[in-house]
Scaffold this motif. Structure first.
Motif, PDB file in Angstrom:
ATOM      1  N   ARG A 121      36.905 -39.172 -44.255  1.00  0.00           N
ATOM      2  CA  ARG A 121      37.982 -39.150 -43.275  1.00  0.00           C
ATOM      3  C   ARG A 121      37.622 -38.263 -42.092  1.00  0.00           C
ATOM      4  NH1 ARG A 121      43.943 -38.966 -44.637  1.00  0.00           N
ATOM      5  NH2 ARG A 121      43.844 -40.196 -42.742  1.00  0.00           N
ATOM      6  N   VAL A 144      40.930 -33.367 -47.628  1.00  0.00           N
ATOM      7  CA  VAL A 144      40.365 -34.347 -46.692  1.00  0.00           C
ATOM      8  C   VAL A 144      38.885 -34.531 -47.011  1.00  0.00           C
ATOM      9  CG1 VAL A 144      39.887 -34.875 -44.272  1.00  0.00           C
ATOM     10  CG2 VAL A 144      41.999 -33.679 -44.896  1.00  0.00           C
ATOM     11  N   ALA A 202      43.564 -31.258 -40.573  1.00  0.00           N
ATOM     12  CA  ALA A 202      44.058 -31.786 -41.843  1.00  0.00           C
ATOM     13  C   ALA A 202      45.509 -32.242 -41.706  1.00  0.00           C
ATOM     14  CB  ALA A 202      43.934 -30.732 -42.942  1.00  0.00           C
ATOM     15  N   THR A 231      46.769 -36.133 -42.189  1.00  0.00           N
ATOM     16  CA  THR A 231      47.662 -36.431 -43.308  1.00  0.00           C
ATOM     17  C   THR A 231      49.099 -36.685 -42.862  1.00  0.00           C
ATOM     18  OG1 THR A 231      47.872 -34.039 -43.697  1.00  0.00           O
ATOM     19  CG2 THR A 231      46.265 -35.232 -45.028  1.00  0.00           C
ATOM     20  N   HIS A 278      51.317 -34.999 -40.838  1.00  0.00           N
ATOM     21  CA  HIS A 278      52.319 -33.953 -40.680  1.00  0.00           C
ATOM     22  C   HIS A 278      52.914 -33.981 -39.270  1.00  0.00           C
ATOM     23  CE1 HIS A 278      50.624 -32.434 -44.399  1.00  0.00           C
ATOM     24  NE2 HIS A 278      51.583 -31.525 -44.474  1.00  0.00           N
TER      25      HIS A 278
END
Length: 332
Positions: free
Chosen positions: A6, A50, A272, A276, A278
């Protein structure tokens, strides 16, 4: 090899030799560790779940093998690292103050670095080192201004990344001494990297040194191109732009042990959070939490707090976050 990391972090790794507290000339022993901006970011990313590859060059020597082992054991994929048969792995020596006031001893809590990276394997990074299968499969590719400054060939590699279809994250990380005879070009080269990247992180102080601007709104006006622009300022508040929207998130209260690696840890946390899903505020909070892990410990690589404690910290109302102490949030 990770079939589809990723994140990919592109840049040098360095072996760190940490002296005993006190004047460097009085240190009889040195503790070895692994450092380097992009390597530090990679280790934070994997701690946050990650999958991450590190792309670099190391020497065919014990220090190079040490870096590969350390990063690999941390969970970072190192299969895209080239081993240079002719050039050595870079190192730096970290001296730490004991506060004795004698000779060349630094104040307690302060540190100073001496780098030995000229002619290193990483300084020979070039566009030929970019592994297409690794780069093309990544959600984000991260590098810093340190990599750009290493050499003309490393700069050509970073420009190749900007010209590719990759989503690029760039941390300004301005180190004037690294630019050498190329210093007169640094401002324009770094501006091109800021404009050509999708995610950009910079300190207000270094932005002022490079571009003559330190106000977040003025920096956004100067650099509208990256979707995400993150500015860290001396008041310990981070301003993050996502397009035209802006959030300002204060850092946590803490007792600083050492500042080395905090910016890399922040970058790892922020990226990160971005990868993901956020929120804009929580991305910055996650960056602050990771930076705090670096600031409150010795060593370049931050130790990230337990996931449950990170989640609890991210869920705090603004008023509680603004008054929180990092030590209380991560206390067992």
């Amino acid at each position: 090899m990770l079939s589809s990391p990723r994140a990919v972090c592109v840049g040098e790794g360095l072996v760190v030799l940490v002296a005993e507290p006190g004047a460097l000339e009085d240190s009889d022993s040195f503790r070895r560790s692994a450092g380097g901006a992009e390597a530090n970011v990679a280790r934070v990313l994997v701690q946050l779940g990650v999958s991450t590859s590190w792309l670099s060059r190391v020497g065919d020597d014990g220090f190079g093998r040490y870096l590969l082992r350390q990063l690999g054991e941390s969970g970072v994929d190192v299969s895209a690292v080239s081993v240079d048969p002719a050039r050595p792995t870079g190192i730096y020596v970290k001296e730490r103050g004991a506060g004795t006031g004698v000779g060349h001893d630094l104040p307690r809590g302060e540190s100073r670095m001496t780098y030995f990276r000229t002619g290193s394997a990483a300084s020979a990074l070039s566009a030929e080192d970019l592994v297409p299968t690794v780069i093309e499969g990544a959600a984000i590719v991260h590098l810093s201004g340190i990599t750009v400054a290493l050499s003309a060939s490393a700069e050509s590699m970073s420009k190749a990344l900007l010209a590719s279809a990759a989503t690029v994250s760039f941390d300004l990380n301005f180190r004037p001494a690294l630019w050498g005879s190329r210093i007169s070009d640094a401002s324009s080269v770094l501006a091109d990297h800021v404009r050509g990247s999708d995610v950009v992180l910079m300190g207000a102080d270094e932005a002022h040194e490079v571009f003559g601007i330190n106000d977040p709104a003025a920096l956004r006006a100067e650099f509208p191109e990256p979707r995400h622009l993150v500015v860290k300022n001396d008041a310990h508040v981070v301003t993050a732009f996502d397009g035209s929207s802006r959030v300002d998130v204060p850092a946590l209260t803490l007792d600083v042990v050492e500042k080395i690696g905090a910016g890399d840890a922040f970058a790892g946390g922020f990226l990160a959070g971005l990868l993901t899903g956020h929120s804009a505020v929580d991305r910055v909070r996650l960056g602050h939490l990771c930076a705090a892990g670096a600031l409150t410990a010795h060593g370049d690589a931050a130790e990230v707090a337990d996931p449950s404690r990170l989640a609890a910290a991210l869920a705090l109302p603004d008023a509680e976050w603004n008054s929180a102490r990092f030590a209380d949030l991560v206390a067992q």
